[in-house]
Design a protein around this motif. Structure first.
Motif, short mmCIF file in Angstrom:
data_model
loop_
_atom_site.label_atom_id
_atom_site.label_comp_id
_atom_site.label_asym_id
_atom_site.label_seq_id
_atom_site.Cartn_x
_atom_site.Cartn_y
_atom_site.Cartn_z
N MET A 120 -17.73 24.19 10.84
CA MET A 120 -17.31 24.26 12.24
C MET A 120 -16.95 22.87 12.76
O MET A 120 -15.93 22.68 13.44
CB MET A 120 -18.43 24.84 13.11
N SER A 121 -17.78 21.89 12.43
CA SER A 121 -17.52 20.52 12.86
C SER A 121 -16.22 20.00 12.25
O SER A 121 -15.39 19.40 12.95
CB SER A 121 -18.71 19.63 12.45
N ALA A 122 -16.03 20.22 10.96
CA ALA A 122 -14.82 19.77 10.27
C ALA A 122 -13.57 20.42 10.86
O ALA A 122 -12.53 19.77 11.02
CB ALA A 122 -14.94 20.05 8.77
N MET A 123 -13.67 21.71 11.21
CA MET A 123 -12.52 22.41 11.78
C MET A 123 -12.23 21.95 13.20
O MET A 123 -11.06 21.83 13.59
CB MET A 123 -12.73 23.92 11.71
N ARG A 124 -13.27 21.64 13.97
CA ARG A 124 -13.05 21.10 15.32
C ARG A 124 -12.32 19.77 15.23
O ARG A 124 -11.46 19.46 16.05
CB ARG A 124 -14.39 20.87 16.04
N PHE A 125 -12.68 18.98 14.21
CA PHE A 125 -12.03 17.69 14.02
C PHE A 125 -10.57 17.83 13.59
O PHE A 125 -9.68 17.22 14.15
CB PHE A 125 -12.80 16.88 12.97
N SER A 126 -10.35 18.65 12.58
CA SER A 126 -9.03 18.69 11.94
C SER A 126 -8.04 19.65 12.58
O SER A 126 -6.83 19.48 12.44
CB SER A 126 -9.18 19.08 10.46
N GLY A 127 -8.55 20.68 13.26
CA GLY A 127 -7.66 21.71 13.78
C GLY A 127 -7.12 22.60 12.69
O GLY A 127 -6.14 23.32 12.88
N GLU A 128 -7.77 22.57 11.53
CA GLU A 128 -7.34 23.34 10.36
C GLU A 128 -8.53 24.07 9.77
O GLU A 128 -9.68 23.72 10.04
CB GLU A 128 -6.77 22.41 9.28
N THR A 129 -8.26 25.06 8.93
CA THR A 129 -9.32 25.69 8.15
C THR A 129 -9.85 24.65 7.18
O THR A 129 -9.07 23.89 6.59
CB THR A 129 -8.78 26.91 7.37
N CYS A 130 -11.15 24.58 7.01
CA CYS A 130 -11.76 23.61 6.09
C CYS A 130 -12.66 24.33 5.10
O CYS A 130 -13.37 25.26 5.48
CB CYS A 130 -12.56 22.56 6.85
N VAL A 131 -12.61 23.89 3.86
CA VAL A 131 -13.43 24.46 2.81
C VAL A 131 -14.34 23.38 2.24
O VAL A 131 -14.00 22.19 2.25
CB VAL A 131 -12.57 25.09 1.69
#
Length: 148
Positions: A41-52
């Motif tokens: 969730m944190s990574a996606m908030r940062f990037s604006g992308e799906t993160c795996v």
């Protein structure tokens, strides 16, 4: 650009009997799963992308979380590469009745941002715009390098 403080995610999971091992404390695999979800969730908030999830850099289990307590999980992005996102995760055991908290688990996850074709995609630059964010970033970098 995305500021570190915008990536801060906090979540709670109530430890139920179905999350526990035979010692009636949260199974480490459940704690890791919860941390992975909050980190993403944190990574996606940062990037604006799906993160795996790409890597888990250490997973330190310092104390158990008993059934009935909550796992209070905090995550934030502290560094980024071209398509990678580094997230510090800290889990605390929380007794909701007393509000007492103790750190139980700490880890550093790396996520990769992907596009609609599941191909790595660029992430923005991380900014640090306040003293609190600077301290969080410093703590994460020191911890990742074994300073904690």
């Amino acid at each position: 650009m995305t500021d570190l403080m915008e990536t801060l995610v906090e979540n709670r999971e109530m430890v139920q009997p179905n999350h526990a091992n035979m010692l009636e404390v949260a199974h480490g695999g459940n704690v890791m799963k919860w941390m992975d979800e909050v980190g993403a969730m944190s990574a996606m908030r940062f990037s604006g992308e799906t993160c795996v999830t790409a890597r888990v850099n250490r997973m330190n289990f310092e104390r158990p979380i008993p059934v009935g307590d909550t796992a209070y999980i905090t995550a934030y992005v502290y560094d980024a590469g071209t398509s990678s996102v580094k997230v510090r995760l800290v889990t605390e055991r929380e007794d909701l009745r007393t509000r007492e908290r103790e750190k139980t688990t700490e880890s550093y996850f790396v996520y990769v941002a992907i596009d609609d074709d599941n191909t790595p995609t660029p992430v923005p630059e991380l900014t640090v715009d306040c003293e609190e964010a600077a301290q969080l970033r410093k703590t994460a970098i020191e911890g990742e390098n074994g300073g904690n």
